[in-house]
Scaffold this motif. Structure first.
Motif, PDB file in Angstrom:
ATOM      1  N   ASN A 117      52.304  53.094  41.136  1.00  0.00           N
ATOM      2  CA  ASN A 117      52.461  51.624  40.651  1.00  0.00           C
ATOM      3  C   ASN A 117      51.322  50.759  40.418  1.00  0.00           C
ATOM      4  OD1 ASN A 117      54.324  49.611  39.700  1.00  0.00           O
ATOM      5  ND2 ASN A 117      53.653  48.553  41.435  1.00  0.00           N
ATOM      6  N   TYR A 118      50.230  50.598  41.539  1.00  0.00           N
ATOM      7  CA  TYR A 118      49.105  49.889  41.291  1.00  0.00           C
ATOM      8  C   TYR A 118      48.170  50.393  40.392  1.00  0.00           C
ATOM      9  CZ  TYR A 118      44.832  47.644  42.548  1.00  0.00           C
ATOM     10  OH  TYR A 118      43.639  46.680  42.326  1.00  0.00           O
ATOM     11  N   LEU A 119      48.045  51.916  40.355  1.00  0.00           N
ATOM     12  CA  LEU A 119      47.109  52.520  39.397  1.00  0.00           C
ATOM     13  C   LEU A 119      47.446  52.199  38.068  1.00  0.00           C
ATOM     14  CD1 LEU A 119      46.405  55.810  41.142  1.00  0.00           C
ATOM     15  CD2 LEU A 119      44.877  53.752  40.857  1.00  0.00           C
ATOM     16  N   ALA A 120      49.058  52.204  37.805  1.00  0.00           N
ATOM     17  CA  ALA A 120      49.550  52.100  36.195  1.00  0.00           C
ATOM     18  C   ALA A 120      49.572  50.373  35.974  1.00  0.00           C
ATOM     19  CB  ALA A 120      51.049  52.653  36.356  1.00  0.00           C
ATOM     20  N   THR A 121      49.808  49.667  36.737  1.00  0.00           N
ATOM     21  CA  THR A 121      50.004  48.251  36.594  1.00  0.00           C
ATOM     22  C   THR A 121      49.005  47.390  37.056  1.00  0.00           C
ATOM     23  OG1 THR A 121      51.484  47.843  38.378  1.00  0.00           O
ATOM     24  CG2 THR A 121      52.449  48.566  36.333  1.00  0.00           C
ATOM     25  N   GLY A 122      48.315  47.526  37.823  1.00  0.00           N
ATOM     26  CA  GLY A 122      47.289  46.649  38.732  1.00  0.00           C
ATOM     27  C   GLY A 122      45.923  46.490  38.217  1.00  0.00           C
ATOM     28  N   ILE A 123      45.415  47.677  37.493  1.00  0.00           N
ATOM     29  CA  ILE A 123      43.993  47.616  37.206  1.00  0.00           C
ATOM     30  C   ILE A 123      43.652  47.223  35.918  1.00  0.00           C
ATOM     31  CG2 ILE A 123      42.067  48.991  37.075  1.00  0.00           C
ATOM     32  CD1 ILE A 123      43.272  50.795  39.262  1.00  0.00           C
ATOM     33  N   ALA A 124      44.110  47.586  34.952  1.00  0.00           N
ATOM     34  CA  ALA A 124      43.949  47.332  33.262  1.00  0.00           C
ATOM     35  C   ALA A 124      44.102  46.101  33.101  1.00  0.00           C
ATOM     36  CB  ALA A 124      44.551  48.204  32.408  1.00  0.00           C
ATOM     37  N   PRO A 125      45.350  45.271  33.553  1.00  0.00           N
ATOM     38  CA  PRO A 125      45.303  43.749  33.246  1.00  0.00           C
ATOM     39  C   PRO A 125      44.159  43.054  33.762  1.00  0.00           C
ATOM     40  CG  PRO A 125      47.230  44.671  33.973  1.00  0.00           C
ATOM     41  CD  PRO A 125      46.478  45.762  34.246  1.00  0.00           C
ATOM     42  N   ASN A 126      43.692  43.361  34.807  1.00  0.00           N
ATOM     43  CA  ASN A 126      42.762  42.467  35.457  1.00  0.00           C
ATOM     44  C   ASN A 126      41.122  43.012  35.272  1.00  0.00           C
ATOM     45  OD1 ASN A 126      44.493  41.041  37.048  1.00  0.00           O
ATOM     46  ND2 ASN A 126      44.677  42.694  38.481  1.00  0.00           N
ATOM     47  N   LEU A 127      41.138  43.774  34.411  1.00  0.00           N
ATOM     48  CA  LEU A 127      39.660  44.259  33.794  1.00  0.00           C
ATOM     49  C   LEU A 127      39.178  43.316  32.833  1.00  0.00           C
ATOM     50  CD1 LEU A 127      40.037  48.355  33.388  1.00  0.00           C
ATOM     51  CD2 LEU A 127      38.610  47.083  35.087  1.00  0.00           C
ATOM     52  N   ARG A 128      40.014  42.737  32.213  1.00  0.00           N
ATOM     53  CA  ARG A 128      39.795  41.621  30.994  1.00  0.00           C
ATOM     54  C   ARG A 128      38.987  42.313  29.990  1.00  0.00           C
ATOM     55  NH1 ARG A 128      40.930  36.296  31.645  1.00  0.00           N
ATOM     56  NH2 ARG A 128      40.340  36.580  29.488  1.00  0.00           N
ATOM     57  N   LEU A 129      39.529  43.390  29.431  1.00  0.00           N
ATOM     58  CA  LEU A 129      38.892  44.275  28.391  1.00  0.00           C
ATOM     59  C   LEU A 129      38.686  42.957  27.109  1.00  0.00           C
ATOM     60  CD1 LEU A 129      40.643  47.475  28.581  1.00  0.00           C
ATOM     61  CD2 LEU A 129      38.687  46.836  29.579  1.00  0.00           C
ATOM     62  N   ASP A 130      39.617  42.376  26.999  1.00  0.00           N
ATOM     63  CA  ASP A 130      39.237  40.949  25.920  1.00  0.00           C
ATOM     64  C   ASP A 130      38.114  40.572  26.137  1.00  0.00           C
ATOM     65  OD1 ASP A 130      40.558  40.125  28.254  1.00  0.00           O
ATOM     66  OD2 ASP A 130      40.787  38.010  27.231  1.00  0.00           O
ATOM     67  N   LEU A 131      37.661  40.053  27.243  1.00  0.00           N
ATOM     68  CA  LEU A 131      36.239  39.460  27.510  1.00  0.00           C
ATOM     69  C   LEU A 131      35.120  40.352  26.979  1.00  0.00           C
ATOM     70  CD1 LEU A 131      36.963  37.533  30.723  1.00  0.00           C
ATOM     71  CD2 LEU A 131      37.102  36.788  28.665  1.00  0.00           C
ATOM     72  N   ILE A 132      35.218  41.539  27.485  1.00  0.00           N
ATOM     73  CA  ILE A 132      34.218  42.493  26.941  1.00  0.00           C
ATOM     74  C   ILE A 132      34.291  42.635  25.305  1.00  0.00           C
ATOM     75  CG2 ILE A 132      33.287  44.799  26.933  1.00  0.00           C
ATOM     76  CD1 ILE A 132      34.535  44.957  29.982  1.00  0.00           C
ATOM     77  N   ALA A 133      35.341  42.856  24.697  1.00  0.00           N
ATOM     78  CA  ALA A 133      35.683  42.744  23.231  1.00  0.00           C
ATOM     79  C   ALA A 133      35.020  41.586  22.782  1.00  0.00           C
ATOM     80  CB  ALA A 133      36.991  43.129  23.034  1.00  0.00           C
ATOM     81  N   ASN A 134      35.248  40.577  23.204  1.00  0.00           N
ATOM     82  CA  ASN A 134      34.737  39.230  22.354  1.00  0.00           C
ATOM     83  C   ASN A 134      33.300  39.161  22.508  1.00  0.00           C
ATOM     84  OD1 ASN A 134      37.288  38.334  21.957  1.00  0.00           O
ATOM     85  ND2 ASN A 134      37.413  37.001  23.680  1.00  0.00           N
ATOM     86  N   ALA A 135      32.834  39.601  23.797  1.00  0.00           N
ATOM     87  CA  ALA A 135      31.215  39.705  23.885  1.00  0.00           C
ATOM     88  C   ALA A 135      30.522  40.686  23.031  1.00  0.00           C
ATOM     89  CB  ALA A 135      30.802  39.919  25.294  1.00  0.00           C
ATOM     90  N   GLN A 136      31.225  41.916  22.673  1.00  0.00           N
ATOM     91  CA  GLN A 136      30.804  42.913  21.800  1.00  0.00           C
ATOM     92  C   GLN A 136      30.988  42.301  20.443  1.00  0.00           C
ATOM     93  OE1 GLN A 136      32.977  44.712  19.503  1.00  0.00           O
ATOM     94  NE2 GLN A 136      31.105  45.734  18.792  1.00  0.00           N
ATOM     95  N   ALA A 137      32.189  41.449  20.152  1.00  0.00           N
ATOM     96  CA  ALA A 137      32.055  41.037  18.588  1.00  0.00           C
ATOM     97  C   ALA A 137      31.050  39.879  18.424  1.00  0.00           C
ATOM     98  CB  ALA A 137      33.348  40.397  18.522  1.00  0.00           C
ATOM     99  N   GLN A 138      30.676  39.095  19.355  1.00  0.00           N
ATOM    100  CA  GLN A 138      29.542  38.255  19.362  1.00  0.00           C
ATOM    101  C   GLN A 138      28.205  38.720  19.095  1.00  0.00           C
ATOM    102  OE1 GLN A 138      30.021  36.041  23.254  1.00  0.00           O
ATOM    103  NE2 GLN A 138      30.063  34.119  22.147  1.00  0.00           N
TER     104      GLN A 138
END
Length: 86
Positions: free
Chosen positions: A59-80
């Motif tokens: 459960n933790y591996l499936a739900t607890g990691i990806a949302p907290n990685l904040r991939l959106d912040l990495i994607a935004n920086a890459q877009a910049q």
């Protein structure tokens, strides 16, 4: 004195570094959490308790990691950087 392009580059670099640092911290905390499930599994005194520990880990591996990685912040920086490269 920095021009507009230099400021934008500096901001993009800081945003990228912050995003990667955040992801690294999330993964480090995830390893610590996984270690606790390993301890629970090792200490379990019955097959049912071992199954419970494995379920919690899944459960933790499936739900607890990806949302907290904040991939959106990495994607935004890459877009910049992509915008700056044009």
């Amino acid at each position: 004195m920095k021009n507009e392009s230099e400021w934008q580059t500096q901001i993009a670099e800081q945003n990228g570094a912050d995003a990667l640092t955040n992801a690294r911290g999330t993964l480090m905390r995830a390893l610590q959490e996984l270690d606790s499930y390993i301890e629970k599994f090792d200490a379990a005194d019955s097959p049912a308790r071992k199954a419970e520990a494995l379920n919690w880990a899944l459960n933790y591996l499936a739900t607890g990691i990806a949302p907290n990685l904040r991939l959106d912040l990495i994607a935004n920086a890459q877009a910049q950087f992509t915008r700056l490269a044009k």
